[in-house]
Design a protein around this motif. Sequence first.
Motif, PDB file in Angstrom:
ATOM      1  N   PHE A 133      16.450  -4.069  -1.859  1.00 36.62           N
ATOM      2  CA  PHE A 133      16.787  -2.820  -2.971  1.00 36.62           C
ATOM      3  C   PHE A 133      15.065  -2.252  -2.924  1.00 36.62           C
ATOM      4  CE2 PHE A 133      19.744  -4.531  -4.027  1.00 36.62           C
ATOM      5  CZ  PHE A 133      20.830  -4.253  -3.812  1.00 36.62           C
ATOM      6  N   ALA A 134      14.683  -3.323  -1.913  1.00 34.25           N
ATOM      7  CA  ALA A 134      12.777  -3.118  -2.195  1.00 34.25           C
ATOM      8  C   ALA A 134      11.758  -1.226  -2.321  1.00 34.25           C
ATOM      9  CB  ALA A 134      11.481  -4.074  -0.741  1.00 34.25           C
ATOM     10  N   ARG A 135      13.755  -0.702  -1.386  1.00 32.89           N
ATOM     11  CA  ARG A 135      12.497   0.255  -0.977  1.00 32.89           C
ATOM     12  C   ARG A 135      12.707   1.266  -2.813  1.00 32.89           C
ATOM     13  NH1 ARG A 135      17.790   1.263   2.871  1.00 32.89           N
ATOM     14  NH2 ARG A 135      17.385  -1.359   2.862  1.00 32.89           N
ATOM     15  N   PHE A 136      13.794   0.862  -3.537  1.00 29.90           N
ATOM     16  CA  PHE A 136      13.687   1.206  -4.970  1.00 29.90           C
ATOM     17  C   PHE A 136      12.284   1.617  -5.655  1.00 29.90           C
ATOM     18  CE2 PHE A 136      18.796   0.955  -5.671  1.00 29.90           C
ATOM     19  CZ  PHE A 136      18.737   1.258  -4.770  1.00 29.90           C
ATOM     20  N   TYR A 137      11.630   0.299  -5.069  1.00 29.36           N
ATOM     21  CA  TYR A 137      10.102   0.140  -6.436  1.00 29.36           C
ATOM     22  C   TYR A 137       8.938   0.841  -5.454  1.00 29.36           C
ATOM     23  CZ  TYR A 137      13.353  -2.142  -8.505  1.00 29.36           C
ATOM     24  OH  TYR A 137      14.585  -2.722  -9.446  1.00 29.36           O
ATOM     25  N   LEU A 138       8.875   1.385  -4.193  1.00 25.72           N
ATOM     26  CA  LEU A 138       7.752   2.002  -3.861  1.00 25.72           C
ATOM     27  C   LEU A 138       6.556   2.751  -3.917  1.00 25.72           C
ATOM     28  CD1 LEU A 138       9.664   4.549  -1.112  1.00 25.72           C
ATOM     29  CD2 LEU A 138       8.766   2.613  -0.895  1.00 25.72           C
ATOM     30  N   PRO A 139       6.495   3.050  -5.525  1.00 27.16           N
ATOM     31  CA  PRO A 139       5.122   3.594  -6.328  1.00 27.16           C
ATOM     32  C   PRO A 139       4.306   2.012  -6.949  1.00 27.16           C
ATOM     33  CG  PRO A 139       7.252   5.212  -7.354  1.00 27.16           C
ATOM     34  CD  PRO A 139       7.494   3.656  -6.347  1.00 27.16           C
ATOM     35  N   ASN A 140       5.730   0.955  -7.478  1.00 25.01           N
ATOM     36  CA  ASN A 140       4.916  -0.050  -7.210  1.00 25.01           C
ATOM     37  C   ASN A 140       4.506  -1.012  -6.606  1.00 25.01           C
ATOM     38  OD1 ASN A 140       7.752   0.197  -9.074  1.00 25.01           O
ATOM     39  ND2 ASN A 140       5.858  -0.740 -10.369  1.00 25.01           N
ATOM     40  N   LEU A 141       4.554  -1.111  -4.789  1.00 26.84           N
ATOM     41  CA  LEU A 141       4.321  -1.209  -4.144  1.00 26.84           C
ATOM     42  C   LEU A 141       3.291  -0.710  -3.519  1.00 26.84           C
ATOM     43  CD1 LEU A 141       8.266  -1.362  -2.092  1.00 26.84           C
ATOM     44  CD2 LEU A 141       6.698  -3.458  -2.729  1.00 26.84           C
ATOM     45  N   LEU A 142       3.130   0.610  -3.640  1.00 27.00           N
ATOM     46  CA  LEU A 142       1.857   1.746  -2.912  1.00 27.00           C
ATOM     47  C   LEU A 142       0.964   2.129  -4.350  1.00 27.00           C
ATOM     48  CD1 LEU A 142       4.040   0.980  -0.762  1.00 27.00           C
ATOM     49  CD2 LEU A 142       2.523   2.586   0.316  1.00 27.00           C
ATOM     50  N   PRO A 143       0.168   1.400  -5.781  1.00 30.41           N
ATOM     51  CA  PRO A 143       0.489   2.455  -6.329  1.00 30.41           C
ATOM     52  C   PRO A 143      -0.345   3.597  -6.248  1.00 30.41           C
ATOM     53  CG  PRO A 143      -0.163   0.286  -6.636  1.00 30.41           C
ATOM     54  CD  PRO A 143       1.088   0.550  -4.986  1.00 30.41           C
ATOM     55  N   TYR A 144      -1.193   3.414  -5.515  1.00 26.45           N
ATOM     56  CA  TYR A 144      -2.593   4.054  -5.059  1.00 26.45           C
ATOM     57  C   TYR A 144      -1.941   5.408  -3.798  1.00 26.45           C
ATOM     58  CZ  TYR A 144      -4.377   0.596  -7.597  1.00 26.45           C
ATOM     59  OH  TYR A 144      -4.912  -0.496  -8.525  1.00 26.45           O
ATOM     60  N   SER A 145      -1.147   5.895  -3.167  1.00 28.29           N
ATOM     61  CA  SER A 145      -0.441   6.263  -2.445  1.00 28.29           C
ATOM     62  C   SER A 145       0.113   7.278  -3.068  1.00 28.29           C
ATOM     63  CB  SER A 145       0.592   5.326  -1.408  1.00 28.29           C
ATOM     64  OG  SER A 145      -0.618   4.855  -0.321  1.00 28.29           O
ATOM     65  N   GLU A 146      -0.053   8.891  -2.346  1.00 24.51           N
ATOM     66  CA  GLU A 146       1.019   9.841  -3.014  1.00 24.51           C
ATOM     67  C   GLU A 146       2.182   9.760  -2.315  1.00 24.51           C
ATOM     68  OE1 GLU A 146      -2.446  12.890  -2.635  1.00 24.51           O
ATOM     69  OE2 GLU A 146      -3.509  12.202  -4.615  1.00 24.51           O
ATOM     70  N   LYS A 147       2.617   9.669  -0.475  1.00 24.93           N
ATOM     71  CA  LYS A 147       2.887  10.263   0.251  1.00 24.93           C
ATOM     72  C   LYS A 147       3.403   8.683   0.474  1.00 24.93           C
ATOM     73  CE  LYS A 147       4.591  13.815   3.122  1.00 24.93           C
ATOM     74  NZ  LYS A 147       4.427  14.681   3.484  1.00 24.93           N
TER      75      LYS A 147
END
Length: 372
Positions: free
Chosen positions: A153-167
């Motif tokens: 389920f890690a993929r559900f939290y992408l913005p938390n994993l990469l807080p400074y990436s836009e894509k």
Amino acid sequence: MTFRKVNIFILALAVVIFLLVLHHNFLGLSDFLKRELSDSNALGLQPIDFIPEAPQKLIEKRNEKEIPVVITASEDRLGGIIAAINSIYHNTKSNVVFHIITQNDTVDHLRSWLSNTVLKNVKYQIIDFDPHVLEGKMRVDSEQTDSIKPLTFARFYLPNLLPYSEKAIYVDDDVIVQDDIFELYNTPLKPGHAAAFSDDCDSTTNKFAVRGAGNQYNYIGFLDYKKETIRKLAMKASTCSFNPGVFVANLTEWKLKNITNQLEKWMKLNVVEELYSKTLAGNVATPPLLIVFYKQYSNIDPLWNVRHLGSSAGKRYSPQFVKAAKLLHWNGHFKPWGRTASYSDVWEKWYIPDPTGKFNLIRRHSEAYKAK
């Protein structure tokens, strides 16, 4: 006159002392802010380390634009992530940075494997995933224990994993890439879409039936349409599903639409109402994604997710087609590091033996392999 000079001197001294105090306070505040930024990471997703910049001669050969690639790493599948990273890194001139999501018991082994092989110059960040974020959101089913591991389920939290990436790009650990991943990164996303997936009804997959997998290609294979909560969504049961093992995410749009919160909502509802199909056709992470992204996603080129290589031991595709594929995906029970898998020889070209000796490929002639 002397008295005036003394006053001027005292005034100048006071100004100097004031500036020194101000400078000292500013440095203290700066250090405090740095600590706050480094310590504040939501959901227990803590960066563990980041490999220094690659040598200058390597940087000059690669494009400056950073391409974030997210992949999970579990101890029992670590050989998979090594092959995936190796294939991506050596088929691109882009500045790829791997964000490897794992748990503490795998960190040392993974770091040793990367730093003591030809992957020592790969840029990566290891992030520890805290399973406590999933409390109350997972239904434990004894028949699906392999697919409900927290990292699923890690993929559900992408913005938390990469807080400074836009894509970013997400890939499963059972893939290899045979082309420049920069092309996948450049997949156009329609306005308002937070992700691009590969349809299960695309021309490369709908020609082949998957035995024993139920209805692999539409929503009824993943969701229980007998449940009122599902019926109220007015989603057609015959709607083509998509594969979430490879996708491109617009993280800005993801955050604007609160995708993570929406996914967590459906995970919690499933715990209470058992909304997923009893004959679930795929990964348990798929149903909530299908609901949240219903008719709200863009498409990636089918050649960037040629899958079902792990659905049976036999060869589903011709050697010519496999060679032309840009990304090969061994989703299913038969993994390329296991005893029997389709085109495992193609995968093995990218596999790097474990320098610690902990991970070994399972082969019919395993003794002969170890002797090589």
